[in-house]
Design a protein around this motif. Structure first.
Motif, PDB file in Angstrom:
ATOM      1  N   GLY A 187       1.066  36.643 -51.414  1.00 31.62           N
ATOM      2  CA  GLY A 187       1.922  36.892 -52.500  1.00 31.62           C
ATOM      3  C   GLY A 187       0.980  37.320 -53.884  1.00 31.62           C
ATOM      4  N   ARG A 188       1.565  38.202 -54.664  1.00 32.55           N
ATOM      5  CA  ARG A 188       0.865  38.846 -55.939  1.00 32.55           C
ATOM      6  C   ARG A 188       0.296  37.822 -56.708  1.00 32.55           C
ATOM      7  NH1 ARG A 188       1.691  44.024 -58.113  1.00 32.55           N
ATOM      8  NH2 ARG A 188       0.943  44.147 -60.149  1.00 32.55           N
ATOM      9  N   ARG A 189       0.837  36.500 -56.967  1.00 26.79           N
ATOM     10  CA  ARG A 189       0.394  35.412 -57.932  1.00 26.79           C
ATOM     11  C   ARG A 189      -0.831  35.189 -57.550  1.00 26.79           C
ATOM     12  NH1 ARG A 189       2.144  29.421 -58.697  1.00 26.79           N
ATOM     13  NH2 ARG A 189       0.717  28.843 -59.992  1.00 26.79           N
ATOM     14  N   HIS A 190      -1.342  34.869 -56.185  1.00 27.33           N
ATOM     15  CA  HIS A 190      -2.329  34.402 -55.833  1.00 27.33           C
ATOM     16  C   HIS A 190      -3.256  35.493 -55.226  1.00 27.33           C
ATOM     17  CE1 HIS A 190      -1.120  30.213 -56.164  1.00 27.33           C
ATOM     18  NE2 HIS A 190      -0.364  30.305 -55.356  1.00 27.33           N
ATOM     19  N   LEU A 191      -3.147  36.773 -55.310  1.00 24.01           N
ATOM     20  CA  LEU A 191      -3.942  37.759 -54.919  1.00 24.01           C
ATOM     21  C   LEU A 191      -5.349  37.791 -55.559  1.00 24.01           C
ATOM     22  CD1 LEU A 191      -3.786  40.450 -52.985  1.00 24.01           C
ATOM     23  CD2 LEU A 191      -3.155  41.940 -55.124  1.00 24.01           C
ATOM     24  N   SER A 192      -5.523  37.729 -56.796  1.00 27.86           N
ATOM     25  CA  SER A 192      -6.940  37.842 -57.259  1.00 27.86           C
ATOM     26  C   SER A 192      -7.530  36.835 -56.546  1.00 27.86           C
ATOM     27  CB  SER A 192      -6.885  37.730 -58.797  1.00 27.86           C
ATOM     28  OG  SER A 192      -6.328  39.012 -59.431  1.00 27.86           O
ATOM     29  N   ASN A 193      -7.016  35.480 -56.611  1.00 31.70           N
ATOM     30  CA  ASN A 193      -7.776  34.276 -56.418  1.00 31.70           C
ATOM     31  C   ASN A 193      -8.085  34.378 -54.497  1.00 31.70           C
ATOM     32  OD1 ASN A 193      -7.067  31.444 -54.644  1.00 31.70           O
ATOM     33  ND2 ASN A 193      -8.180  31.168 -56.653  1.00 31.70           N
ATOM     34  N   ALA A 194      -7.176  34.805 -53.975  1.00 30.94           N
ATOM     35  CA  ALA A 194      -7.565  35.025 -52.584  1.00 30.94           C
ATOM     36  C   ALA A 194      -8.638  36.175 -52.082  1.00 30.94           C
ATOM     37  CB  ALA A 194      -6.090  35.774 -51.720  1.00 30.94           C
ATOM     38  N   ASN A 195      -8.374  37.393 -52.998  1.00 29.22           N
ATOM     39  CA  ASN A 195      -9.883  38.248 -52.758  1.00 29.22           C
ATOM     40  C   ASN A 195     -10.900  37.572 -53.296  1.00 29.22           C
ATOM     41  OD1 ASN A 195      -8.065  40.507 -51.338  1.00 29.22           O
ATOM     42  ND2 ASN A 195      -7.381  41.047 -53.431  1.00 29.22           N
ATOM     43  N   ALA A 196     -10.991  36.938 -54.492  1.00 21.66           N
ATOM     44  CA  ALA A 196     -12.069  36.345 -54.798  1.00 21.66           C
ATOM     45  C   ALA A 196     -12.433  35.428 -53.861  1.00 21.66           C
ATOM     46  CB  ALA A 196     -12.052  35.514 -56.064  1.00 21.66           C
ATOM     47  N   LEU A 197     -11.717  34.580 -53.106  1.00 23.04           N
ATOM     48  CA  LEU A 197     -12.113  33.812 -51.827  1.00 23.04           C
ATOM     49  C   LEU A 197     -12.522  34.383 -50.826  1.00 23.04           C
ATOM     50  CD1 LEU A 197      -9.303  31.197 -52.137  1.00 23.04           C
ATOM     51  CD2 LEU A 197     -11.529  30.605 -52.477  1.00 23.04           C
ATOM     52  N   ASN A 198     -12.223  35.590 -50.530  1.00 24.49           N
ATOM     53  CA  ASN A 198     -12.889  36.344 -49.443  1.00 24.49           C
ATOM     54  C   ASN A 198     -14.007  37.072 -49.823  1.00 24.49           C
ATOM     55  OD1 ASN A 198     -10.878  36.267 -47.208  1.00 24.49           O
ATOM     56  ND2 ASN A 198      -9.189  37.781 -48.209  1.00 24.49           N
ATOM     57  N   ALA A 199     -14.435  37.355 -51.094  1.00 33.96           N
ATOM     58  CA  ALA A 199     -15.553  37.766 -51.658  1.00 33.96           C
ATOM     59  C   ALA A 199     -16.425  36.601 -51.495  1.00 33.96           C
ATOM     60  CB  ALA A 199     -15.576  38.202 -52.911  1.00 33.96           C
ATOM     61  N   MET A 200     -16.020  35.269 -51.794  1.00 38.02           N
ATOM     62  CA  MET A 200     -16.980  33.983 -51.510  1.00 38.02           C
ATOM     63  C   MET A 200     -17.384  33.960 -50.075  1.00 38.02           C
ATOM     64  SD  MET A 200     -14.892  31.391 -54.019  1.00 38.02           S
ATOM     65  CE  MET A 200     -15.861  30.059 -53.472  1.00 38.02           C
ATOM     66  N   ALA A 201     -16.580  34.311 -49.176  1.00 38.88           N
ATOM     67  CA  ALA A 201     -16.863  34.204 -47.810  1.00 38.88           C
ATOM     68  C   ALA A 201     -17.818  34.967 -47.498  1.00 38.88           C
ATOM     69  CB  ALA A 201     -15.617  34.460 -46.854  1.00 38.88           C
ATOM     70  N   MET A 202     -17.632  36.433 -47.892  1.00 42.60           N
ATOM     71  CA  MET A 202     -18.688  37.434 -47.672  1.00 42.60           C
ATOM     72  C   MET A 202     -20.059  37.016 -48.318  1.00 42.60           C
ATOM     73  SD  MET A 202     -18.795  41.213 -48.786  1.00 42.60           S
ATOM     74  CE  MET A 202     -17.616  41.847 -47.447  1.00 42.60           C
ATOM     75  N   ASN A 203     -20.053  36.240 -49.608  1.00 44.87           N
ATOM     76  CA  ASN A 203     -21.282  35.924 -50.324  1.00 44.87           C
ATOM     77  C   ASN A 203     -22.032  34.883 -49.722  1.00 44.87           C
ATOM     78  OD1 ASN A 203     -21.830  38.051 -52.202  1.00 44.87           O
ATOM     79  ND2 ASN A 203     -19.545  37.515 -53.015  1.00 44.87           N
ATOM     80  N   MET A 204     -21.122  33.987 -49.229  1.00 42.79           N
ATOM     81  CA  MET A 204     -21.827  32.778 -48.417  1.00 42.79           C
ATOM     82  C   MET A 204     -22.422  33.049 -47.496  1.00 42.79           C
ATOM     83  SD  MET A 204     -19.104  29.558 -48.812  1.00 42.79           S
ATOM     84  CE  MET A 204     -17.782  30.343 -47.933  1.00 42.79           C
ATOM     85  N   THR A 205     -21.951  34.193 -46.592  1.00 39.88           N
ATOM     86  CA  THR A 205     -22.702  34.580 -45.349  1.00 39.88           C
ATOM     87  C   THR A 205     -23.823  35.621 -45.650  1.00 39.88           C
ATOM     88  OG1 THR A 205     -20.832  36.155 -45.197  1.00 39.88           O
ATOM     89  CG2 THR A 205     -20.609  34.296 -43.992  1.00 39.88           C
TER      90      THR A 205
END
Length: 424
Positions: free
Chosen positions: A150-168
């Motif tokens: 949903g929209r409310r958690h969109l920034s958080n979710a995209n940041a978590l995906n970016a965290m996944a990319m950056n962890m790897t």
């Protein structure tokens, strides 16, 4: 009965922050997607480092390295078509096919490297095959996030995906460099193949949940051409969306090709590093990106999204200019960490803002146009490679960074609504 869409705006009373792991707690399906992304990006980052090292080590040519990078990234040009498919078909099925293809391509390339030195043309074809798995799946991967959280958690979710990319990005290059030094390039490639296999397994809960988008999207009888043309027209009517896409295009013309193609050159010629050193240099960028993504995730639904996107990207470009002038290993490592830190503002918010400024029915196609803007990297890599062959990688990078800073300053003056955008 009218169903409330998953990306409906949050109520005014919704709190802006819910912790850095809010999206993971809110959706079991997003957790599965996030784990899959961790392994998928792990394979991609390991291969980016290892294949680039192999190409430059065997050819010694910046231009041939740029050609390889251009071919590997060429499938990004399929972004608009991938966006249409994302709006038309089951996004989970599309990701499953992409993971399976990446696994097969990585296994073939690893097997060839294990038999001896792979010729340049085989490395180019292998890079193309892997690119065909990675780039065209991105619209489905990104659009699926909004459906799940949903929209409310969109920034958080995209940041978590970016965290996944950056962890790897932290683990992949460091592991790849260490494996090249200890066991050779073939071992590093086999590791990346295993990561793709784990990514495929992680998608099983999503497949069992049968998260098909087909029933939600009224495009079953619409031709691909009509969907493509209509979607692009709709997207370009939004001035904010056009501004976001403009920043994406400029960054991928001027600086992202440097990171994708020329880091082995900086490592060897400017800093005197071996493969292990290159891995740690890229790891610094990953650590910075991980910190930046964590900060954005913790901010939740924060109000200054546009400002962080525009001015954070400008700061990122300025640090690239400083990095291009450095010949000190410690300084370069610190600058690369800063580059990774500010890259989170660009990487997370370009997708968040694009989804927030477009209608749900065309969001897959909007992300496809974004992928096309990123897909200019094959062409810009060739241009920057030719410039680097003539003027040197450092000079080329410095000039590109100055141009991007100037572009963002002009954009901030001409389109203040973008940097003032709050996500409403």
């Amino acid at each position: 009965m009218r169903r409330n869409p998953p990306d409906a705006p949050p109520s005014p009373t919704s709190p802006g922050r819910a912790g850095p792991l809010a999206a993971l707690r809110a959706s079991r399906e997003f957790r599965a997607l996030w784990v899959s992304n961790v392994f998928f990006f792990g394979g991609a980052w390991t291969q980016t480092m290892v294949l680039g090292w192999i190409v430059f080590d065997t050819t010694g040519s910046e231009f041939l390295l740029a050609v390889f990078t251009a071919v590997r990234l060429a499938p990004m040009l399929l972004g608009p078509l991938a966006g249409v498919l994302s709006d038309r078909h089951d996004r989970v099925r599309l990701l499953t096919i992409a993971c399976g293809w990446a696994l097969g391509a990585a296994v073939v390339l690893s097997a060839l490297e294990s038999t001896g030195q792979v010729p340049y043309w085989a490395l180019v074809l292998g890079g193309l095959a892997i690119g065909l798995a990675q780039s065209p799946s991105q619209p489905a991967r990104s659009a699926l996030v909004l459906s799940l959280v949903g929209r409310r958690h969109l920034s958080n979710a995209n940041a978590l995906n970016a965290m996944a990319m950056n962890m790897t990005q932290v683990l992949g290059p460091a592991l790849g460099g260490a494996l090249i030094s200890a066991f050779g390039a073939a071992a590093a490639l086999w590791i990346s193949a295993a990561w793709y296999g784990l990514s495929l397994l992680a998608l099983r809960p999503l497949r069992r949940a049968r998260l098909s988008r087909g029933a939600e999207l009224p495009h079953a009888d619409e031709s691909l051409r009509d969907m493509l043309v209509g979607g692009i027209r709709h997207i370009l009517r939004s001035r904010l969306a056009t501004g976001v896409l403009g920043v994406t295009l400029a960054a991928n013309v001027l600086l992202w090709p440097v990171y994708q193609a020329f880091m082995p050159v900086f490592a060897q010629e400017s800093l005197g590093l071996d493969a292990d050193g290159l891995g740690w240099l890229l790891t610094c960028s990953g650590v910075g990106g991980l910190v930046g993504s964590t900060v954005i995730a913790a901010l939740g639904d924060f109000p200054f999204k546009g400002g962080l996107f525009v001015f954070g990207t400008a700061g990122w470009a300025a640090l690239w200019g400083a990095f291009s002038l450095s010949h000190q290993v410690a300084v370069s490592f610190a600058l690369m960490a800063g580059i990774g830190l500010l890259s989170a503002a660009f990487g997370v918010l370009q997708t968040t803002l694009l989804l927030m400024t477009t209608e749900p029915a065309v969001q897959g196609r909007a992300l496809g146009v974004q992928e096309l803007a990123i897909g200019v990297m094959p062409v810009s890599s060739l241009v920057l490679g030719a410039a680097a062959e003539y003027a040197g990688v450092a000079t080329t990078t410095f000039v590109s960074a100055l141009i991007l800073v100037a572009f963002l300053a002009c954009l901030a003056l001409r389109m203040p609504a973008l940097w003032r955008y709050r996500g409403v």
